[in-house]
Scaffold this motif. Structure first.
Motif, PDB file in Angstrom:
ATOM      1  N   ASP A 150      30.580  17.774  -8.245  1.00 21.95           N
ATOM      2  CA  ASP A 150      29.927  18.268  -7.035  1.00 21.95           C
ATOM      3  C   ASP A 150      28.450  18.603  -7.258  1.00 21.95           C
ATOM      4  O   ASP A 150      27.578  18.164  -6.507  1.00 21.95           O
ATOM      5  N   ILE A 151      28.203  19.434  -8.256  1.00 24.98           N
ATOM      6  CA  ILE A 151      26.863  20.014  -8.373  1.00 24.98           C
ATOM      7  C   ILE A 151      26.289  19.882  -9.779  1.00 24.98           C
ATOM      8  O   ILE A 151      26.984  20.126 -10.763  1.00 24.98           O
ATOM      9  N   SER A 152      25.015  19.503  -9.868  1.00 26.34           N
ATOM     10  CA  SER A 152      24.271  19.614 -11.125  1.00 26.34           C
ATOM     11  C   SER A 152      23.160  20.633 -10.909  1.00 26.34           C
ATOM     12  O   SER A 152      22.410  20.519  -9.940  1.00 26.34           O
ATOM     13  N   ILE A 153      23.069  21.588 -11.803  1.00 20.62           N
ATOM     14  CA  ILE A 153      22.009  22.592 -11.681  1.00 20.62           C
ATOM     15  C   ILE A 153      21.007  22.363 -12.803  1.00 20.62           C
ATOM     16  O   ILE A 153      21.380  22.364 -13.978  1.00 20.62           O
ATOM     17  N   VAL A 154      19.764  22.111 -12.442  1.00 16.46           N
ATOM     18  CA  VAL A 154      18.733  21.852 -13.444  1.00 16.46           C
ATOM     19  C   VAL A 154      17.831  23.083 -13.542  1.00 16.46           C
ATOM     20  O   VAL A 154      17.282  23.540 -12.535  1.00 16.46           O
ATOM     21  N   ILE A 155      17.690  23.608 -14.735  1.00 21.60           N
ATOM     22  CA  ILE A 155      16.907  24.833 -14.917  1.00 21.60           C
ATOM     23  C   ILE A 155      15.829  24.640 -15.980  1.00 21.60           C
ATOM     24  O   ILE A 155      16.131  24.624 -17.171  1.00 21.60           O
ATOM     25  N   PRO A 156      14.578  24.457 -15.560  1.00 19.22           N
ATOM     26  CA  PRO A 156      13.501  24.348 -16.550  1.00 19.22           C
ATOM     27  C   PRO A 156      13.162  25.743 -17.053  1.00 19.22           C
ATOM     28  O   PRO A 156      13.157  26.703 -16.274  1.00 19.22           O
ATOM     29  N   LEU A 157      12.891  25.862 -18.330  1.00 21.85           N
ATOM     30  CA  LEU A 157      12.584  27.201 -18.830  1.00 21.85           C
ATOM     31  C   LEU A 157      11.638  27.147 -20.013  1.00 21.85           C
ATOM     32  O   LEU A 157      11.645  26.212 -20.807  1.00 21.85           O
ATOM     33  N   TYR A 158      10.817  28.143 -20.065  1.00 22.11           N
ATOM     34  CA  TYR A 158       9.892  28.277 -21.180  1.00 22.11           C
ATOM     35  C   TYR A 158       9.913  29.743 -21.620  1.00 22.11           C
ATOM     36  O   TYR A 158       9.461  30.613 -20.881  1.00 22.11           O
ATOM     37  N   CYS A 159      10.492  29.987 -22.774  1.00 20.33           N
ATOM     38  CA  CYS A 159      10.572  31.345 -23.335  1.00 20.33           C
ATOM     39  C   CYS A 159      11.203  32.340 -22.375  1.00 20.33           C
ATOM     40  O   CYS A 159      10.540  33.254 -21.882  1.00 20.33           O
ATOM     41  N   GLU A 160      12.465  32.131 -22.069  1.00 19.66           N
ATOM     42  CA  GLU A 160      13.163  33.042 -21.149  1.00 19.66           C
ATOM     43  C   GLU A 160      14.436  33.564 -21.803  1.00 19.66           C
ATOM     44  O   GLU A 160      15.459  33.715 -21.140  1.00 19.66           O
ATOM     45  N   GLU A 201      15.712  36.351 -22.702  1.00 24.71           N
ATOM     46  CA  GLU A 201      16.428  37.536 -22.212  1.00 24.71           C
ATOM     47  C   GLU A 201      17.257  37.222 -20.966  1.00 24.71           C
ATOM     48  O   GLU A 201      18.299  37.818 -20.749  1.00 24.71           O
ATOM     49  N   SER A 202      16.746  36.304 -20.131  1.00 22.69           N
ATOM     50  CA  SER A 202      17.418  36.061 -18.844  1.00 22.69           C
ATOM     51  C   SER A 202      18.628  35.144 -18.957  1.00 22.69           C
ATOM     52  O   SER A 202      19.531  35.215 -18.114  1.00 22.69           O
ATOM     53  N   LEU A 203      18.635  34.264 -19.966  1.00 22.25           N
ATOM     54  CA  LEU A 203      19.610  33.164 -19.953  1.00 22.25           C
ATOM     55  C   LEU A 203      21.072  33.592 -19.896  1.00 22.25           C
ATOM     56  O   LEU A 203      21.832  33.054 -19.081  1.00 22.25           O
ATOM     57  N   THR A 222      17.866  22.832  -8.204  1.00 22.92           N
ATOM     58  CA  THR A 222      16.943  23.290  -9.247  1.00 22.92           C
ATOM     59  C   THR A 222      16.716  24.777  -9.036  1.00 22.92           C
ATOM     60  O   THR A 222      16.687  25.247  -7.904  1.00 22.92           O
ATOM     61  N   MET A 223      16.604  25.494 -10.116  1.00 26.03           N
ATOM     62  CA  MET A 223      16.225  26.902  -9.990  1.00 26.03           C
ATOM     63  C   MET A 223      15.465  27.375 -11.217  1.00 26.03           C
ATOM     64  O   MET A 223      15.532  26.769 -12.279  1.00 26.03           O
ATOM     65  N   ASP A 224      14.694  28.454 -11.039  1.00 25.90           N
ATOM     66  CA  ASP A 224      13.948  29.013 -12.151  1.00 25.90           C
ATOM     67  C   ASP A 224      14.900  29.804 -13.047  1.00 25.90           C
ATOM     68  O   ASP A 224      15.943  30.264 -12.612  1.00 25.90           O
ATOM     69  N   ALA A 225      14.472  29.991 -14.294  1.00 23.52           N
ATOM     70  CA  ALA A 225      15.360  30.647 -15.260  1.00 23.52           C
ATOM     71  C   ALA A 225      15.152  32.152 -15.308  1.00 23.52           C
ATOM     72  O   ALA A 225      15.852  32.857 -16.005  1.00 23.52           O
ATOM     73  N   ASP A 226      14.176  32.659 -14.542  1.00 21.04           N
ATOM     74  CA  ASP A 226      13.788  34.054 -14.749  1.00 21.04           C
ATOM     75  C   ASP A 226      14.540  35.046 -13.869  1.00 21.04           C
ATOM     76  O   ASP A 226      14.104  36.177 -13.702  1.00 21.04           O
ATOM     77  N   LEU A 227      15.642  34.589 -13.251  1.00 19.13           N
ATOM     78  CA  LEU A 227      16.466  35.444 -12.390  1.00 19.13           C
ATOM     79  C   LEU A 227      15.750  35.860 -11.107  1.00 19.13           C
ATOM     80  O   LEU A 227      16.202  36.756 -10.410  1.00 19.13           O
ATOM     81  N   HIS A 241       7.584  26.362   4.720  1.00 23.51           N
ATOM     82  CA  HIS A 241       6.805  27.585   4.515  1.00 23.51           C
ATOM     83  C   HIS A 241       6.498  27.823   3.046  1.00 23.51           C
ATOM     84  O   HIS A 241       5.597  28.549   2.698  1.00 23.51           O
ATOM     85  N   ASP A 242       7.330  27.248   2.180  1.00 22.40           N
ATOM     86  CA  ASP A 242       7.255  27.631   0.776  1.00 22.40           C
ATOM     87  C   ASP A 242       7.503  26.395  -0.092  1.00 22.40           C
ATOM     88  O   ASP A 242       8.605  26.185  -0.591  1.00 22.40           O
ATOM     89  N   PHE A 243       6.454  25.575  -0.240  1.00 20.26           N
ATOM     90  CA  PHE A 243       6.624  24.300  -0.945  1.00 20.26           C
ATOM     91  C   PHE A 243       7.064  24.482  -2.388  1.00 20.26           C
ATOM     92  O   PHE A 243       7.836  23.712  -2.917  1.00 20.26           O
ATOM     93  N   ASN A 244       6.534  25.501  -3.035  1.00 22.64           N
ATOM     94  CA  ASN A 244       6.711  25.626  -4.476  1.00 22.64           C
ATOM     95  C   ASN A 244       7.891  26.495  -4.860  1.00 22.64           C
ATOM     96  O   ASN A 244       7.964  26.990  -5.965  1.00 22.64           O
ATOM     97  N   CYS A 245       8.823  26.710  -3.948  1.00 24.74           N
ATOM     98  CA  CYS A 245       9.986  27.528  -4.305  1.00 24.74           C
ATOM     99  C   CYS A 245      10.784  26.801  -5.393  1.00 24.74           C
ATOM    100  O   CYS A 245      11.077  25.614  -5.266  1.00 24.74           O
ATOM    101  N   GLY A 246      11.131  27.519  -6.454  1.00 28.14           N
ATOM    102  CA  GLY A 246      11.868  26.892  -7.552  1.00 28.14           C
ATOM    103  C   GLY A 246      13.283  26.502  -7.159  1.00 28.14           C
ATOM    104  O   GLY A 246      13.877  25.593  -7.733  1.00 28.14           O
ATOM    105  N   LEU A 247      13.809  27.202  -6.159  1.00 29.55           N
ATOM    106  CA  LEU A 247      15.190  26.949  -5.735  1.00 29.55           C
ATOM    107  C   LEU A 247      15.206  25.897  -4.638  1.00 29.55           C
ATOM    108  O   LEU A 247      14.746  26.127  -3.527  1.00 29.55           O
TER     109      LEU A 247
END
Ligand code: UDP
Ligand code: MG
Length: 312
Positions: free
Chosen positions: A2-12, A14-16, A90-95, A150-156
């Motif tokens: 059903d779903i693939s979640i892609v999470i780009p991250l750089y030095c995160e 604590e959140s993972l 897609t979502m950001d890794a920083d919670l 309204h929000d082009f750059n939303c990570g989600l």
């Protein structure tokens, strides 16, 4: 799947663990078959170690590791190449993005048949130095591209799989994925208000230069989308107009010289304007020829996205 979640991250690091546990909880509650692809964009902390551990506990959790930091666009692009799910999130890794939004996004792609749904952080928890330039950025992008988000750059964001398999995200173009998608023919673009949260650990990975770069990219992308395959239509038009204006000015000055003997014509500002117009005009023309030659020799000069075929 059903779903693939892609999470780009750089030095995160604590959140993972928290992020991954939260995603798995949402997936299990909704009985989704899924994969989570963490793309470690050259982290220098313990992020990769944590991804390895998470993956050994849960085979749905996967990882890609860059040898150095290439940027969020590169990370997304490599993640997209691997996805198998029908819907790609897609979502950001920083919670800052909440996995609780995923089921609704999934539904919008699956049932409402959107190609792409972008999150809209209507209420943001970011410093004011970021929210105000962001408003300006979004306004300019809306005006230039005619996409009403309204929000082009939303990570989600959520995508139909076809979309991410067709588009290419490069440079810093992750800010303009809806633009790239529309340009590739995926026009059903939707928006969903999503919850946003304050960054819990660490600091933002983008400085103030993001706004300068963002606007330069906007200019490039709107130019390339309009004239990328026919640069002469831009340079030729403006080159010709400038050259003709220069020639008219020169003609008038020559006429004045011959018939009224105004011998001080090189002291007139008009003389320099005419000269400048002719020089710049011919340079634009030459630039157009060079750009045309480059685009003719580019390997993807004949690459088109074909949606379907009959009888072939
Ligand atoms: N990120 C990345 N590579 C980079 C910079 C950022 O993969 O070179 C990731 C980062 O780890 C995070 C996401 O992109 O998961 C968004 O970055 P950040 O939260 O720093 O941006 P902001 O929320 O301030 O826009
Ligand atoms: Mg963030």
């Amino acid at each position: 799947m059903d779903i693939s979640i892609v999470i780009p991250l750089y030095c995160e690091e604590e959140s993972l663990p928290e992020l991954s546990a939260w995603i798995v909880k949402v997936m299990n509650e909704n009985n989704f078959t899924y994969e989570v692809i963490f793309v470690d964009d050259g982290s220098t902390d313990g992020s990769w170690k944590i991804i390895e551990e998470l993956s050994s506990e849960n085979p749905n959790i996967k990882g890609i590791r860059f040898r150095r930091n290439y940027g969020k666009s590169a990370a997304l692009n490599c993640g997209f190449a691997e996805v198998q799910g029908d819907v790609v999130i897609t979502m950001d890794a920083d919670l800052q993005d909440s996995p609780d939004e995923i089921p609704e996004l999934f539904k919008m792609i699956k049932e409402d048949d959107y190609h792409l749904v972008s999150g809209w952080k209507k209420k943001r928890y970011d410093p004011i130095t970021k929210t105000i330039p962001t408003k300006l950025f979004n306004w300019a992008t809306r005006k230039t591209t005619n996409i009403k988000l309204h929000d082009f750059n939303c990570g989600l964001k959520a995508y139909k799989k076809d979309v991410v398999k067709c588009i290419e995200v490069y440079g810093e173009m992750h800010r303009y994925i809806p633009v790239i998608a529309k340009w590739a023919g995926f026009t059903r673009i939707g928006e969903k208000v999503v919850q946003h949260r304050e960054r819990k650990f660490g600091v933002t990975k983008f400085g103030m230069e993001r706004f300068v770069n963002g606007f330069l990219d906007l200019i490039s992308i709107s130019f390339v989308s309009r004239f990328g395959k026919k640069p002469m239509h831009f340079f030729g038009l403006w080159g010709t107009l400038l050259f003709i204006s220069g020639a008219v000015i020169a003609g008038y000055l020559a006429y004045a010289k011959i018939f009224f003997d105004s011998y001080k014509m090189t002291e007139r500002p008009l003389f320099f304007l005419g000269l400048l117009c002719m020089v710049i005009g011919s340079q634009m023309f030459l630039t157009g020829f060079i750009a045309e030659m480059l685009s003719r020799n580019s390997p993807d000069r004949n690459s088109y996205h074909i949606e379907g075929k009959i009888g072939l």
